[in-house]
Design an enzyme around this catalytic site. Structure first.
Site, PDB file in Angstrom:
ATOM      1  N   HIS A 189       0.819  -1.202   0.000  1.00 38.12           N
ATOM      2  CA  HIS A 189       0.000   0.000   0.000  1.00 38.12           C
ATOM      3  C   HIS A 189       0.862   1.266   0.000  1.00 38.12           C
ATOM      4  O   HIS A 189       0.668   2.163  -0.824  1.00 38.12           O
ATOM      5  CB  HIS A 189      -0.928   0.007   1.214  1.00 38.12           C
ATOM      6  CG  HIS A 189      -1.898   1.141   1.201  1.00 38.12           C
ATOM      7  ND1 HIS A 189      -3.167   1.030   0.676  1.00 38.12           N
ATOM      8  CD2 HIS A 189      -1.786   2.424   1.616  1.00 38.12           C
ATOM      9  CE1 HIS A 189      -3.796   2.190   0.780  1.00 38.12           C
ATOM     10  NE2 HIS A 189      -2.970   3.059   1.352  1.00 38.12           N
ATOM     11  N   HIS A 234       3.136   6.117  -1.944  1.00 38.52           N
ATOM     12  CA  HIS A 234       3.761   7.267  -1.288  1.00 38.52           C
ATOM     13  C   HIS A 234       5.283   7.178  -1.343  1.00 38.52           C
ATOM     14  O   HIS A 234       5.966   7.639  -0.419  1.00 38.52           O
ATOM     15  CB  HIS A 234       3.309   7.344   0.175  1.00 38.52           C
ATOM     16  CG  HIS A 234       1.849   7.558   0.355  1.00 38.52           C
ATOM     17  ND1 HIS A 234       1.231   8.758   0.052  1.00 38.52           N
ATOM     18  CD2 HIS A 234       0.860   6.731   0.784  1.00 38.52           C
ATOM     19  CE1 HIS A 234      -0.069   8.658   0.303  1.00 38.52           C
ATOM     20  NE2 HIS A 234      -0.313   7.444   0.748  1.00 38.52           N
ATOM     21  N   LYS A 292      -5.036  10.666  -8.611  1.00 37.30           N
ATOM     22  CA  LYS A 292      -4.910  10.882  -7.168  1.00 37.30           C
ATOM     23  C   LYS A 292      -4.893  12.392  -6.958  1.00 37.30           C
ATOM     24  O   LYS A 292      -3.912  13.060  -7.304  1.00 37.30           O
ATOM     25  CB  LYS A 292      -3.635  10.245  -6.622  1.00 37.30           C
ATOM     26  CG  LYS A 292      -3.527  10.374  -5.102  1.00 37.30           C
ATOM     27  CD  LYS A 292      -2.916   9.147  -4.463  1.00 37.30           C
ATOM     28  CE  LYS A 292      -3.041   9.218  -2.953  1.00 37.30           C
ATOM     29  NZ  LYS A 292      -2.642   7.985  -2.285  1.00 37.30           N
TER      30      LYS A 292
END
Length: 290
Positions: A161, A177, A223
């Site tokens: 993730h 990220h 995003k």
């Protein structure tokens, strides 16, 4: 330093020690160059349209020799193709992928960054002093599979993730990220950088910043705002997020820290004994408004 900011001084001190020890951090302007371009616009909820305020890629240059020659980067990159992108699709870990997970953790544990993080966690009573037990704890935090989508099997883990990224039913980007993954996806034309996101008009980033709030599309999905460190080593991020994760048993932890010249909010979501997500949010930099 203004108390009103609610800065966690003890945690800031620890993270600054990690920052000083991060010898594998890439140097802006030398090891990599980014091209910030325009400020990203508003994206309506549920929309996958974003005005493109950045015609060129975010990364103009990255020293690939360093990515290949430094163990933790090389092992990290080997993990990036080990996951199914969509939640709800059960992950099947092969023997080779299992070996890659262990090689990555072994590499991370050899660094001074992770040794420092380990010592701190042992002092706080949050980790065992035995390196093998600590490695097992890290494995559960980052690589233990869990069910993010209730309709399927074990389809996600903290590492996937946070560092790789995934999609929710093929309609929404979750996670992603990490700057190395972003660079690799951008190089293969899977990611389209749309522009930077500033917290306010005074806090525009510059190209030497090691933290960036940004907007992008990935395989056609947008995003609206994401955030990541830029140039830092994999061991720095694993160490930082592990510490914040273990310091609190709350489902969501938000903590404000001052690391180097950056005022950051570190956000960590818990998924049982594993990380659900974790990321930094730039509040301010260059000692402004502290």
């Amino acid at each position: 330093m203004a108390r009103g900011q609610g800065i966690n001084q003890e945690l800031s001190d620890v993270l600054n020690e990690l920052w000083k020890l991060d010898v594998n951090r890439m140097k802006p302007g030398k090891d990599y160059k980014i091209n910030l371009q325009g400020k990203a616009g508003f994206v309506a909820e549920g929309s996958n349209y974003a005005r493109d305020s950045a015609r060129a890629p975010l990364f103009a240059y990255v020293n690939e020799n360093k990515l290949k020659s430094i163990d933790t980067y090389a092992h990290f990159i080997n993990l990036l193709d080990n996951y199914e992108m969509s939640t709800g699709v059960t992950e099947h870990v092969t023997h080779e992928e299992l070996q890659e997970n262990h090689l990555f953790l072994d590499g991370v544990l050899k660094t001074e960054v992770m040794k420092c993080a380990h010592r701190y966690l042992v002092c706080k009573g949050l980790a065992q002093s035995d390196p093998a037990q600590f490695k097992s704890q890290l494995y559960d935090i980052w690589f233990k599979l869990y069910r993010r989508d209730k309709s399927g099997g074990e389809d996600s883990c903290g590492f996937e993730h946070v560092f790789v990224g995934e999609t929710k039913h093929g309609k929404e980007i979750m996670g992603l990220h990490n700057w190395v993954q972003f660079y690799h996806q951008e190089k293969h034309n899977h990611v389209d950088y749309k522009g930077y996101k500033a917290r306010n008009n005074k806090d525009t980033p510059d190209e030497d910043d090691h933290v960036l709030n940004l907007q992008f599309s990935w395989n056609g999905l947008v995003k609206p705002v994401g955030s990541c460190f830029i140039g830092v080593s994999p061991e720095f991020e694993v160490a930082l997020f592990t510490i914040v994760f273990l310091l609190s048993d709350r489902r969501v932890t938000n903590v404000t820290v001052k690391v180097d010249e950056y005022l950051l909010e570190i956000v960590v979501y818990r998924f049982g004994r594993s990380i659900g997500t974790s990321y930094p949010k730039m509040i301010s930099s260059n000692n402004r408004d502290f």
